[in-house]
Design an enzyme around this catalytic site. Structure first.
Site, PDB file in Angstrom:
ATOM      1  N   HIS A 194      -3.761  -5.157   0.447  1.00 13.83           N
ATOM      2  CA  HIS A 194      -3.303  -5.579   1.773  1.00 13.83           C
ATOM      3  C   HIS A 194      -3.385  -7.091   1.954  1.00 13.83           C
ATOM      4  O   HIS A 194      -4.399  -7.600   2.454  1.00 13.83           O
ATOM      5  CB  HIS A 194      -4.125  -4.883   2.850  1.00 13.83           C
ATOM      6  N   GLU A 253      -2.059  -8.871   4.174  1.00 12.38           N
ATOM      7  CA  GLU A 253      -2.020  -9.257   5.592  1.00 12.38           C
ATOM      8  C   GLU A 253      -3.387  -9.179   6.275  1.00 12.38           C
ATOM      9  O   GLU A 253      -3.630  -9.820   7.298  1.00 12.38           O
ATOM     10  CB  GLU A 253      -1.008  -8.382   6.350  1.00 12.38           C
ATOM     11  N   CYS A 290       0.815  -1.211   0.000  1.00 12.53           N
ATOM     12  CA  CYS A 290       0.000   0.000   0.000  1.00 12.53           C
ATOM     13  C   CYS A 290       0.856   1.273   0.000  1.00 12.53           C
ATOM     14  O   CYS A 290       1.383   1.646  -1.036  1.00 12.53           O
ATOM     15  CB  CYS A 290      -0.986  -0.024   1.160  1.00 12.53           C
TER      16      CYS A 290
END
Length: 344
Positions: free
Chosen positions: A269, A271, A156
């Site tokens: 993202h 994660e 990001c």
């Protein structure tokens, strides 16, 4: 007549059972095989000396506390969302925090203790944070140029920073409406994913990523494929793997991989799917969790190629386990846990 039909039904059922048993018979446990389990073929192989089975990843901290001052409003505070730490740990590595505003000599000493670096999401695109990110990136390239395999992941904001740094244009980013939304990844036509983060994804999951919203987007800036390709520095350093569309169907580059370095950048993202719960838009399906795990596995598989093996005592002294995470799922917005660091 009815007896005849009953016999046909029994024959049909018998054939189905036979087929089911045949299908089951293709799955055999080792003990069901006729092989000699004491054979050297079944003994544990020695670890590959070319691989590092205790990799450590350095994660660069970001200014603030991750909750807009609701947890710690000290001007010198920085944080790492715990989801990035868990992301790295889930694939078999440990983390050393690279605290962006600690003395440079200390930060760069820590950089010599790790086998790769991760740049997180956030908002900071100028000042000391930008300068440190740029310096860490250049050192990562220098390590690879010197023959030391050293991967870097940029997520990001990290993607945006690399775009600015490599293009040598701090105004290259464009505005997009991709805050707090799940989306698909559209693979570039005829793209070769061999050797990339997507190489070991199952074919069915690759297909689903193009049709199902399995990744989380949360950004207001990015770069269009057209502007990306127009910049010679960017287009020669990176190849575009995927694009995505924002809420207004405006297309932006969403995944890139360096041509000559183990550097991968995501304008999404990976994660969050497995480790963040603060937004209802984060995908949590089994397929979405597989996306997170495959992306984490690739980073750590690259870190295992690192030959850097610093003294264990120095690694232990600097691991993030020396700090405690703060639960902010109630006080903050967007993260469930953060590690907060204060530097004098």
């Amino acid at each position: 007549m009815w007896n005849y039909l009953w016999i046909l039904t029994l024959i049909s059922l018998s054939e189905e059972l036979s087929l089911a048993k045949a299908a089951q018979s293709n799955i055999l446990l080792p003990s069901q095989l006729n092989d000699d389990l004491s054979s050297p073929l079944f003994r544990c192989l020695a670890p590959d000396p070319k691989l590092n089975y205790r990799p450590v990843i350095g994660i660069l901290s970001h200014p603030g506390d991750g909750a807009s001052g609701r947890l710690n409003n000290a001007t010198n505070a920085s944080y790492i969302a715990a989801s990035y730490v868990k992301f790295v740990e889930s694939a078999g590595a440990r983390v050393i925090p690279l605290i962006y505003n600690e003395p440079r000599e200390i930060l760069f000493q820590k950089l010599n203790l790790v086998n790769g670096v991760l740049f997180t999401g956030g908002w900071a695109k100028s000042g000391l944070y930008y300068d440190i990110a740029k310096a860490v990136f250049k050192k990562a390239l220098a390590k690879n140029d010197a023959g030391y395999h050293f991967p870097l992941y940029a997520i990001c904001l990290g993607f945006e920073l690399l775009t600015m740094i490599i293009s040598k244009d701090n105004n290259i980013l464009e505005s997009f409406n991709a805050a707090d939304q799940a989306s698909t990844l559209q693979f570039m036509e005829n793209v070769n994913i061999e050797g990339t983060v997507f190489q070991r994804f199952p074919p069915d999951l690759l297909k689903k990523m193009s049709t199902d919203c399995l990744v989380m987007q949360n950004h207001l800036y990015g770069i269009s494929p057209e502007r990306f390709q127009e910049n010679q520095d960017l287009s020669s350093f990176f190849k575009i793997l995927t694009t995505s569309a924002d809420a207004n169907n405006k297309v932006y580059v969403s995944t890139v991989e360096a041509n000559n370095y183990p550097v991968t950048a995501f304008q999404w993202h990976p994660e969050k799917n497995a480790f963040e719960w603060g937004s209802s838009m984060i995908p949590h399906s089994e397929d979405a969790i597989q996306v997170t795990q495959h992306v984490a596995n690739f980073l750590i598989s690259e870190a295992r190629k690192s030959l850097n093996r610093p003294p264990a005592s120095e690694v232990l002294d600097n691991l993030i386990y020396n700090y405690s995470p703060t639960y902010c799922g109630k006080a903050g917005k967007g993260f469930d846990e953060v590690y907060i660091f204060e530097e004098p």
